[in-house]
Design a protein around this motif. Structure first.
Motif, short mmCIF file in Angstrom:
data_model
loop_
_atom_site.label_atom_id
_atom_site.label_comp_id
_atom_site.label_asym_id
_atom_site.label_seq_id
_atom_site.Cartn_x
_atom_site.Cartn_y
_atom_site.Cartn_z
N LYS A 255 40.83 -10.46 30.69
CA LYS A 255 39.87 -9.38 31.12
C LYS A 255 38.40 -9.84 30.84
CE LYS A 255 39.66 -5.07 32.16
NZ LYS A 255 39.97 -4.72 33.53
N GLN A 256 38.26 -10.20 29.65
CA GLN A 256 37.02 -10.80 29.31
C GLN A 256 36.46 -11.56 29.92
OE1 GLN A 256 38.13 -11.92 25.20
NE2 GLN A 256 37.26 -9.85 24.07
N ALA A 257 37.21 -12.78 30.23
CA ALA A 257 36.83 -14.02 31.26
C ALA A 257 36.51 -13.25 32.52
CB ALA A 257 37.94 -14.99 31.29
N ASP A 258 37.15 -12.34 33.12
CA ASP A 258 36.74 -11.65 34.59
C ASP A 258 35.40 -11.01 34.22
OD1 ASP A 258 37.45 -11.05 37.14
OD2 ASP A 258 37.85 -8.95 36.39
N MET A 259 35.41 -10.15 33.31
CA MET A 259 34.07 -9.53 33.18
C MET A 259 32.77 -10.43 33.15
SD MET A 259 34.31 -6.39 33.31
CE MET A 259 35.45 -4.99 32.94
N ILE A 260 32.92 -11.46 32.44
CA ILE A 260 31.94 -12.51 32.38
C ILE A 260 31.57 -13.05 33.44
CG2 ILE A 260 31.11 -14.52 31.24
CD1 ILE A 260 31.01 -12.20 29.16
N GLU A 261 32.54 -13.48 34.20
CA GLU A 261 32.43 -14.24 35.68
C GLU A 261 31.78 -13.22 36.42
OE1 GLU A 261 35.64 -16.06 37.55
OE2 GLU A 261 35.74 -17.17 35.57
N ARG A 262 32.05 -11.71 36.44
CA ARG A 262 31.44 -10.78 37.36
C ARG A 262 30.00 -10.75 37.03
NH1 ARG A 262 34.68 -5.56 38.30
NH2 ARG A 262 36.85 -6.33 37.94
N ALA A 263 29.83 -10.60 35.57
CA ALA A 263 28.28 -10.38 35.30
C ALA A 263 27.41 -11.61 35.63
CB ALA A 263 28.46 -10.29 33.78
N LEU A 264 28.09 -12.95 35.68
CA LEU A 264 27.58 -14.13 35.79
C LEU A 264 27.15 -14.19 37.12
CD1 LEU A 264 28.92 -17.36 34.23
CD2 LEU A 264 26.39 -16.66 34.42
N ARG A 265 27.97 -13.79 38.30
CA ARG A 265 27.43 -13.58 39.44
C ARG A 265 26.75 -12.81 39.98
NH1 ARG A 265 33.00 -13.61 40.81
NH2 ARG A 265 33.30 -11.46 41.09
N ARG A 266 26.54 -11.35 39.20
CA ARG A 266 25.56 -10.48 39.57
C ARG A 266 24.24 -11.02 39.26
NH1 ARG A 266 26.84 -5.10 41.22
NH2 ARG A 266 28.81 -5.32 42.43
N THR A 267 24.25 -11.60 38.00
CA THR A 267 23.04 -12.10 37.42
C THR A 267 22.47 -13.09 38.47
OG1 THR A 267 24.05 -12.07 35.26
CG2 THR A 267 21.95 -12.96 35.29
N SER A 268 23.17 -14.15 38.91
CA SER A 268 22.72 -15.09 39.78
C SER A 268 22.24 -14.41 41.13
CB SER A 268 23.66 -16.30 40.02
OG SER A 268 24.49 -16.02 41.06
N LYS A 269 22.74 -13.41 41.54
CA LYS A 269 22.30 -12.76 42.80
C LYS A 269 20.91 -12.14 42.56
CE LYS A 269 26.72 -11.55 44.76
NZ LYS A 269 27.54 -10.39 44.97
N CYS A 270 20.93 -11.58 41.30
CA CYS A 270 19.65 -10.95 41.11
C CYS A 270 18.64 -11.68 40.88
CB CYS A 270 19.99 -10.25 39.69
SG CYS A 270 19.17 -8.60 39.58
N MET A 271 18.86 -13.00 40.27
CA MET A 271 18.02 -14.37 40.19
C MET A 271 17.18 -14.72 41.39
SD MET A 271 16.95 -15.74 37.65
CE MET A 271 16.74 -17.11 36.62
N MET A 272 18.55 -14.78 42.49
CA MET A 272 18.25 -15.12 43.79
C MET A 272 16.92 -14.28 44.44
SD MET A 272 21.06 -15.73 46.76
CE MET A 272 20.98 -14.47 47.15
N PHE A 273 17.14 -13.06 44.28
CA PHE A 273 16.43 -12.05 44.72
C PHE A 273 14.81 -12.00 44.25
CE2 PHE A 273 14.42 -7.75 44.37
CZ PHE A 273 14.36 -7.27 46.13
N VAL A 274 14.89 -12.10 42.88
CA VAL A 274 13.72 -12.19 42.11
C VAL A 274 12.87 -13.50 42.41
CG1 VAL A 274 12.60 -12.30 39.77
CG2 VAL A 274 14.27 -10.67 40.33
N ASN A 275 13.74 -14.72 42.72
CA ASN A 275 13.18 -15.92 42.92
C ASN A 275 12.45 -15.66 44.42
OD1 ASN A 275 13.27 -17.22 40.67
ND2 ASN A 275 15.32 -18.21 41.42
N ALA A 276 13.23 -15.14 45.28
CA ALA A 276 12.66 -14.97 46.47
C ALA A 276 11.32 -13.93 46.66
CB ALA A 276 13.58 -14.37 47.58
#
Ligand code: ADP
Length: 454
Positions: A255-276
């Motif tokens: 469960k923890q691994a799944d949550m962390i992975e989701r958080a990482l995915r969202r963070t990288s999308k956010c990062m992509m947006f901010v970078n653009a």
């Protein structure tokens, strides 16, 4: 009072006056000839021909003087050009009076042409100077008709056109002079009033434009600071999550691994947006481009190399083609920016094209421009949305359905890059499916301008 025209556009007006005068000279020569030959009106050919020659020489000299004043991109002061225009209009009034004298005086209806000069003066000069020109015209025309009336100077009859001796009819002469005077002053009054109104509008418009630019700059600075800060925080969050995800802080349950992975995915999308957003804002605020000559081929190799993995992953047939005529051409651009723009278009084409589709990058010669296109066999764009694609954050409805991730900023960046290079960008659907994104780049300066030292 503020001038209606800045000195650069006043220079253009001065050239325009010279061109108008060529037209007037041609009209004078043709109408004098036609009046004599076809309408059999008696006219003193010699004097009129001399006037045509004087006018032509004077216009040549004016043209040369203007060329000299503006040679090599020089911009003469507003005062100099304004004086020159004042002189031209006054000289024209003298010449028009002389022409009228040799062609019937008050009996020649061409005396209405004084009105044109008043309109031109009121548009180009200040109201005071325009009223002075009207007074000069009145003095000249008045002297002409009154001196002819009392016989001080000879009257050249327009035999064949006017049968009565109107120039000696006191009521006619005084009446015409009165109407002439009121017409000139009224024309100057009306035209200068309209010019003043235009001047005010222009000032309002320029002020509003300045204000908008200032606000836009403030907005960009604000966005830049904000996105920069957010990116710092996001990077910190991402690295913490990475540490946890890489089990450095200890084992995770499912469960923890799944949550962390989701958080990482969202963070990288956010990062992509901010970078653009950061990139776009920097581009909008950016100073001068760092231009250099680069072979078009190199740009194409680099961009294709950067995206071919993504195409392979979707079994997309990725090709490029450069017209033979520009096969060895160099473009004068900031290479990193142009490569980024083309990569953006290619990545979109790959993203919005289903597996086993085709994507082609091509370059063609368009005379003054090079046309670069990215076409695909993908989902295309709903026709009613095609004009909005280059707006910031805009994503078409069909694209949102098949691809949830996207910033809607990629095409805005492309537009900024291309427009800053002096080109244009647009999109269209292909008749047999998919779409084509095109842009132009102006051809570089000639070879000789490349290295002034050589
Ligand atoms: P993003 O792709 O991140 O959504 P872009 O600014 O790159 O943002 O593109 C804006 C929109 O233009 C996309 O959301 C999509 O609707 C449309 N678009 C761009 N390229 C293509 C393409 N090759 N085919 C179809 N639609 C496209």
């Amino acid at each position: 009072m503020e001038p209606l025209f800045q000195s650069t556009s006043l220079v253009q007006r001065a050239f325009w006056l010279v061109r108008l005068r060529w037209l007037a000279i041609a009209t004078l020569a043709i109408s004098a000839f036609a009046a004599r030959e076809f309408f059999k009106i008696s006219l003193p050919a010699q004097q009129l021909n001399i006037l045509v020659i004087v006018l032509a020489v004077y216009n040549f000299l004016l043209y040369d003087l203007l060329k000299y004043l503006t040679w090599g991109g020089k911009n003469p002061s507003h005062k100099t050009i304004s004086r020159m225009i004042t002189f031209q209009i006054s000289a024209d009034l003298f010449i028009l009076t002389a022409i009228l004298h040799f062609s019937g005086g008050i009996e020649n209806p061409f005396f209405f042409y004084f009105v044109f000069h008043m309109v031109i003066a009121s548009i180009l000069l200040t109201p005071r100077q325009s009223y002075l020109q009207a007074t000069l015209a009145l003095l000249l025309f008045g002297s002409l008709i009154f001196l002819e009336y009392n016989g001080t100077i000879p009257h050249y009859k327009l035999t064949g056109f006017v049968s009565h001796e109107l120039y000696g009819d006191s009521l006619f002469v005084f009446g015409t002079f009165f109407v002439f005077a009121t017409t000139l002053y009224l024309v100057v009054y009306m035209t200068t009033s309209i010019s003043a109104l235009l001047r005010e509008r222009q000032q309002d418009y320029e002020q509003a434009n300045q204000l908008l630019k200032q606000k836009d700059r403030l907005k960009n600075e604000y966005v830049l600071r904000l996105t920069h800060d957010i990116r710092g925080h996001l990077a910190a969050i991402e690295s913490c999550l990475d540490i946890v995800n890489n089990r450095i802080t200890g084992e995770l349950n499912e469960k923890q691994a799944d949550m962390i992975e989701r958080a990482l995915r969202r963070t990288s999308k956010c990062m992509m947006f901010v970078n653009a957003l950061l990139k776009l804002t920097r581009m909008k605020m950016g100073g001068a481009l760092e231009l250099s000559f680069v072979p078009l081929k190199n740009i194409f190799f680099n961009t294709i190399a950067a995206v071919e993995n993504k195409a392979e992953a979707k079994s997309i047939d990725l090709k490029y083609r450069i017209d033979d005529s520009i096969g060895e051409a160099e473009i004068y651009v900031e290479p990193v920016l142009i490569e980024e723009a083309i990569s953006n278009l290619l990545l979109n084409a790959i993203k919005y094209t289903p597996e086993k589709g085709k994507v082609q990058l091509s370059a063609a010669d368009q005379g003054d421009n090079i046309l670069i296109e990215v076409s695909d066999t993908g989902i295309g764009v709903p026709p009613e949305e095609i004009d909005r694609l280059f707006e910031e954050f805009y994503r078409a409805t069909n694209a949102r359905k098949i691809e949830r991730d996207g910033t809607g900023l990629g095409l805005s960046i492309v537009k900024q890059v291309i427009e800053r290079h002096g080109g244009k960008v647009w999109a269209q659907n292909n008749p047999d499916g998919g779409s084509t994104f095109s842009f132009t780049l102006p051809k570089p300066p000639q070879e000789t301008e490349k290295s002034p030292a050589s």
